[in-house]
Scaffold this motif. Sequence first.
Motif, PDB file in Angstrom:
ATOM      1  N   PRO A  48       0.869  -1.173   0.130  1.00 50.94           N
ATOM      2  CA  PRO A  48      -0.068   0.118  -0.005  1.00 50.94           C
ATOM      3  C   PRO A  48       0.818   1.253   0.171  1.00 50.94           C
ATOM      4  O   PRO A  48       2.131   1.125   0.203  1.00 50.94           O
ATOM      5  CB  PRO A  48      -0.658  -0.188   1.301  1.00 50.94           C
ATOM      6  N   LEU A  49       0.023   2.193  -0.288  1.00 47.58           N
ATOM      7  CA  LEU A  49       0.946   3.922  -0.219  1.00 47.58           C
ATOM      8  C   LEU A  49      -0.313   4.419   0.315  1.00 47.58           C
ATOM      9  O   LEU A  49      -1.399   4.419  -0.143  1.00 47.58           O
ATOM     10  CB  LEU A  49       1.119   4.083  -1.786  1.00 47.58           C
ATOM     11  N   ILE A  50       0.022   5.392   1.327  1.00 49.10           N
ATOM     12  CA  ILE A  50      -0.997   6.375   1.842  1.00 49.10           C
ATOM     13  C   ILE A  50      -0.529   7.786   1.340  1.00 49.10           C
ATOM     14  O   ILE A  50       0.748   8.113   1.574  1.00 49.10           O
ATOM     15  CB  ILE A  50      -1.336   6.030   3.331  1.00 49.10           C
ATOM     16  N   GLU A  51      -1.544   8.512   0.980  1.00 48.00           N
ATOM     17  CA  GLU A  51      -1.249  10.053   0.803  1.00 48.00           C
ATOM     18  C   GLU A  51      -1.989  10.799   1.652  1.00 48.00           C
ATOM     19  O   GLU A  51      -3.137  10.716   1.696  1.00 48.00           O
ATOM     20  CB  GLU A  51      -1.584  10.303  -0.771  1.00 48.00           C
ATOM     21  N   LEU A  52      -1.130  11.646   2.567  1.00 50.97           N
ATOM     22  CA  LEU A  52      -1.393  12.490   3.183  1.00 50.97           C
ATOM     23  C   LEU A  52      -2.211  13.631   2.744  1.00 50.97           C
ATOM     24  O   LEU A  52      -1.990  14.152   1.641  1.00 50.97           O
ATOM     25  CB  LEU A  52      -0.636  12.977   4.394  1.00 50.97           C
ATOM     26  N   ASP A  53      -3.060  14.447   3.668  1.00 52.00           N
ATOM     27  CA  ASP A  53      -3.689  15.722   3.232  1.00 52.00           C
ATOM     28  C   ASP A  53      -2.933  16.580   2.699  1.00 52.00           C
ATOM     29  O   ASP A  53      -2.883  17.506   1.440  1.00 52.00           O
ATOM     30  CB  ASP A  53      -4.426  16.461   4.112  1.00 52.00           C
ATOM     31  N   ASP A  54      -1.567  16.840   3.120  1.00 51.92           N
ATOM     32  CA  ASP A  54      -0.760  17.609   2.615  1.00 51.92           C
ATOM     33  C   ASP A  54       0.360  17.144   1.443  1.00 51.92           C
ATOM     34  O   ASP A  54       1.170  17.832   1.025  1.00 51.92           O
ATOM     35  CB  ASP A  54       0.249  18.063   3.932  1.00 51.92           C
ATOM     36  N   GLY A  55      -0.123  16.041   0.920  1.00 52.99           N
ATOM     37  CA  GLY A  55       0.545  15.531  -0.208  1.00 52.99           C
ATOM     38  C   GLY A  55       1.783  14.529   0.117  1.00 52.99           C
ATOM     39  O   GLY A  55       2.442  13.989  -0.746  1.00 52.99           O
ATOM     40  N   ARG A  56       2.141  14.717   1.214  1.00 50.02           N
ATOM     41  CA  ARG A  56       3.258  13.422   1.603  1.00 50.02           C
ATOM     42  C   ARG A  56       2.673  12.218   1.586  1.00 50.02           C
ATOM     43  O   ARG A  56       1.425  11.906   1.727  1.00 50.02           O
ATOM     44  CB  ARG A  56       3.970  13.822   3.092  1.00 50.02           C
ATOM     45  N   ARG A  57       3.684  11.245   1.427  1.00 49.42           N
ATOM     46  CA  ARG A  57       3.200  10.170   1.234  1.00 49.42           C
ATOM     47  C   ARG A  57       4.116   8.998   2.237  1.00 49.42           C
ATOM     48  O   ARG A  57       5.098   9.347   2.587  1.00 49.42           O
ATOM     49  CB  ARG A  57       3.407   9.412  -0.183  1.00 49.42           C
ATOM     50  N   ILE A  58       3.390   7.864   2.691  1.00 48.16           N
ATOM     51  CA  ILE A  58       4.181   6.856   3.466  1.00 48.16           C
ATOM     52  C   ILE A  58       3.771   5.361   2.626  1.00 48.16           C
ATOM     53  O   ILE A  58       2.545   5.248   2.030  1.00 48.16           O
ATOM     54  CB  ILE A  58       3.621   6.740   4.635  1.00 48.16           C
TER      55      ILE A  58
END
Length: 110
Positions: A48-58
């Motif tokens: 998986p990949l999660i994209e945060l509201d500010d555009g950063r990804r984990i």
Amino acid sequence: MIDSGNCYKPRLLMAKLGIPFTRIEVSSHTGETRKADYVAKNPNAMVPLIELDDGRRIAESNAILLYLAEGTRFLPADRYERALAYQWLFFEQYSHEPYIAVRKALLTFP
């Protein structure tokens, strides 16, 4: 990827925490994770990949879990108890996952 256990883990924790999210289906089986636009987001070309509201990804399911669980009942504040939680995450990813999930995938996907 709906049939991935590693993708399920963050979805489950977000549901437990009441965090709204939008699931975007990206499948490694169809080659979507190797397309240029996805690789630009995640050079590992995996889910998986999660994209945060500010555009950063984990990327990486357990890194996502640790990020989401920070400051909640799902990640202990006590240093020792937190280390035990990490211990379980490392065991799950490097002992359980290769022997169970990979075998399932090999049997399911030719």
